[in-house]
Design an enzyme around this catalytic site. Structure first.
Site, PDB file in Angstrom:
ATOM      1  N   TYR A 193     -54.134  40.475 118.969  1.00 21.58           N
ATOM      2  CA  TYR A 193     -53.217  41.297 119.756  1.00 21.58           C
ATOM      3  C   TYR A 193     -53.976  42.146 120.769  1.00 21.58           C
ATOM      4  O   TYR A 193     -53.650  42.178 121.954  1.00 21.58           O
ATOM      5  CB  TYR A 193     -52.401  42.185 118.820  1.00 21.58           C
ATOM      6  CG  TYR A 193     -51.475  43.157 119.523  1.00 21.58           C
ATOM      7  CD1 TYR A 193     -50.238  42.741 119.989  1.00 21.58           C
ATOM      8  CD2 TYR A 193     -51.839  44.495 119.707  1.00 21.58           C
ATOM      9  CE1 TYR A 193     -49.385  43.626 120.629  1.00 21.58           C
ATOM     10  CE2 TYR A 193     -50.997  45.388 120.349  1.00 21.58           C
ATOM     11  CZ  TYR A 193     -49.771  44.946 120.802  1.00 21.58           C
ATOM     12  OH  TYR A 193     -48.926  45.821 121.441  1.00 21.58           O
TER      13      TYR A 193
ATOM     14  N   SER B 232     -50.816  47.961 126.478  1.00 21.89           N
ATOM     15  CA  SER B 232     -50.865  48.714 125.213  1.00 21.89           C
ATOM     16  C   SER B 232     -52.056  49.655 125.214  1.00 21.89           C
ATOM     17  O   SER B 232     -53.069  49.409 125.885  1.00 21.89           O
ATOM     18  CB  SER B 232     -50.980  47.741 124.033  1.00 21.89           C
ATOM     19  OG  SER B 232     -51.231  48.428 122.832  1.00 21.89           O
TER      20      SER B 232
END
Length: 677
Positions: A567, A554
């Site tokens: 996350y 990400s």
């Protein structure tokens, strides 16, 4: 559509639907009829015959070659003789009616020259058993009387068509013939009569073999070679699969198929299987797909795994030497180059059969053909002894100029042909898009997801078991991961490409993030990616064919937004795994790379599962405007979709970046703060 064409297609579908009648893409059917010539307005008699490479069970009108019978029959007057009969195939093009439909097959002369309105040429196991028996001519007479005529082996072609036409003319009472070493041909004045005659030959041969055959034609059971229990043999097969695929791929990469049907296991448990397997397959349709003979392990199923792997490597070296010697014994200066010396069929007593090909369907069909070969051996040994055609004749077929031309007409392989991929979290969003792109580029894909229904739906979208299979897996569970890779090995023979995509997202400020939030986030993405990569590396190292591991990390692994500590931290963990594994696995030819997406909202399972609402609340916008919001904060002002991430995966594994490992590719439409430095 001419009524005879309609009848021909329906007859073909019925015959092709039953494996007792013919094998996949085996045999051909035809019909003759009169139509109006669009040029002269007069009548013209045509032949419609299954074209080269088609399958009876799925035959469509476009798969028929259409030829003028007057011109086809006129070729008899210019036929230069059996030594030059191959030239007649090119002559068929001058007999085509209109655009001609499909390419005429080598058996076109058989159908055109036989004086019957409808003709079937089939490869039933029962018929080939008689055709490959040492005293097949005598047995044919015993089985059929004068209703079916024996024709000694002759390579398919124009001369065989002349021979069958002569037999039909000389035996008006006959309904067909048995072609030595090959199959059967039947005829009839109507489509219904032709089909009835084909089935009469096939069923009569089946009954004859059953009534007159010995009970155990393959001999007694070999002590210690009995089949392992199903669960044990499948575990054993999965353990062996990477090593066997490596052997079958020494010349060029192959896709595999595993089968442990009772017919295979019983054959391998019997005393005569080494002798019979060594004689090889006989029918041209068989050995063109199975190679002349299989590689057969000569150890019992309980032998230590390391001993089996070592012995398979020894047998493989010997197999390659034997195949090269076979080629050199029969090749002439103008023969095509040797195509490869690896086996297409590998038989493991007590476990089953591995078959290989350029794609899953080819591998599966090769295995089906070897089952046909076992059935033929059983029938021939039951009433006589199995006597396949001479090795020199097999070579003439395998390295026939016409076969070489047929191979040359095949489409160029797609970039990911022969590659086998496991994609986690592939039931939706980015993973689903990646699975679709990989299959579109020629890969076989294992769709792995904890949602069984979603995984099965995606696998069905991708075209079913020859292209994709679904597995249910929780990537936090080691046993489930092992089972998922075992499923990949049994479905396709190996694993070349793994995409770590499974994940969830929890968006909370630090003080609201619980230890449970932290643990579940890391268990799925950091720990899960580690476990999947470890199992992938084990398989890939065993194969020795290199491979690719891709992490869907990400933008947050480099630059994190607010309120997502769990996350972003786990994405940073994944990003560093890329660096560590790239360094460690490079010596095995395994490349490890990552992709850093951002703002993939549309179609995303993560965003639909609550992450979107959480992020929208963080930014103070409506959830349905989140994709637009992310796009406007990028340099390119473009929304990122799952397909864009899939494109990046293909860029990494599609063949152009062969010397790239340890790389992270941003797919974020340009987030300056996340530029890699």
């Amino acid at each position: 559509m001419h009524e005879n064409v309609n009848a021909l297609l329906n007859r073909s579908h019925r015959l092709g639907a039953d494996p007792r009648n013919t094998n996949y893409a085996g045999g051909n059917t035809s019909a003759k009829g009169t139509v109006t010539d669009p040029v002269t307005g007069g009548d013209v008699e045509l032949l419609w015959v299954k074209g080269s490479g088609g399958d009876l069970g799925t035959l469509a009108e476009a798969g028929l070659a259409v030829l003028r019978l007057d011109r086809l029959r006129a070729l008899v007057d210019v036929y230069p003789g059996v030594e030059r009969e191959d030239e007649m195939v090119a002559a068929f093009d001058f007999c085509l009616h209109g655009k001609g439909g499909a390419a005429p097959s080598i058996d076109t002369a058989m159908h055109g020259l036989v004086d019957a309105e409808h003709v079937d040429h089939l490869h039933p196991d029962s018929g080939i058993a008689l055709a490959c028996a040492a005293d097949g001519e005598k047995l044919t007479a015993e089985c059929f009387g004068d209703a079916v005529v024996w024709i000694p082996w002759r390579r398919p072609g124009f001369q065989l068509g002349l021979d069958i036409a002569a037999v039909k003319a000389a035996h008006p009472q006959a309904i067909g013939c048995v072609l030595g070493g090959h199959g059967i041909t039947a005829w009839g004045a109507t489509s219904q009569a032709c089909e009835a005659n084909s089935l009469r030959i096939i069923r009569t041969a089946e009954a004859f073999l059953a009534e007159h055959g010995r009970r155990e034609p393959f001999g007694p059971v070999l002590a210690g070679y009995e089949a392992l229990p199903e669960a044990e043999r499948r575990v054993r097969a999965a353990a062996l699969a990477p090593y066997i695929r490596a052997l079958a791929s020494a010349d060029r990469a192959q896709v595999g198929h595993f089968a442990d049907a009772d017919v295979v296991l019983d054959f391998l448990a019997r005393a005569e299987h080494p002798r019979l397997a060594g004689l090889g397959t006989s029918c041209p349709d068989h050995f063109l797909r199975t190679k002349v003979r299989p590689l057969v392990l000569d150890l019992p199923p309980t032998a230590p795994l390391d001993d089996v792997i070592a012995r398979l490597r020894e047998l493989h070296a010997a197999y390659r030497e034997d195949y090269r010697a076979y080629y050199e014994r029969h090749a002439s200066p103008d023969s095509p180059p040797m195509r490869g010396a690896d086996p297409a069929i590998v038989l493991i007593p007590g476990v089953g059969m591995f078959s290989f090909g350029r794609d899953k369907q080819t591998a599966r069909v090769a295995g089906e053909f070897y089952v046909n070969a076992i059935n033929v051996m059983r029938g021939a040994e039951a009433v006589s002894s199995y006597a396949p055609i001479e090795e020199s004749e097999k070579f003439r077929i395998e390295y026939w100029d016409l076969e070489e031309a047929k191979l040359a007409r095949m489409p160029k392989p797609k970039p990911l042909a022969t590659r086998i991929a496991v994609v986690t979290g592939a039931g939706s969003g980015i993973g689903k898009a990646i699975a679709h792109r990989l299959v579109a580029e020629g890969a076989c894909v294992v769709v792995a997801d904890r949602d069984a229904g979603a995984a099965e739906a995606v696998a069905a979208e991708l075209g079913g078991a020859d292209r994709a299979v679904a597995v249910t897996v929780d990537v936090t569970d080691e046993e489930q991961i092992t089972a998922a890779f075992d499923a990949a090995l049994l479905a396709f023979g190996g694993v070349d490409l793994v995409v770590n995509n499974a994940g969830i997202s929890i968006s909370k400020p630090l003080l609201e993030t619980s230890a449970a939030d932290w643990d579940v986030q890391h268990a799925i993405m950091a720990r899960g990616s580690f476990l999947v990569s470890r199992e992938a590396a084990r398989v890939m190292i065993g194969q020795g064919l290199g491979g690719d591991i891709v992490y869907i990390a990400s933008k947050n692994s480099v630059f994190a937004g607010p309120n997502n500590i769990a996350y972003s931290a786990t994405k940073a963990d994944q990003a560093h795994q890329v660096r560590l594994l790239a360094a460690e696995l490079g010596e095995h030819g395994i490349r490890v790379n990552g992709i850093n997406p951002d703002g993939v909202v549309r179609g995303s399972g993560i965003f639909a599962g609550g992450w979107g609402a959480q992020r929208a609340a963080t930014y103070g916008i409506e959830e349905e405007k989140l994709g637009e919001f992310y796009a406007q904060r990028t340099i390119l002002k473009r929304e990122v979709l799952p397909e864009h991430v899939a494109n990046a995966v293909f860029a990494l594994v599609g063949g152009d970046l062969t010397h790239t490992t340890g790389l992270h590719i941003p797919v974020d439409a340009g987030v300056a703060a996340a530029f890699l430095r």
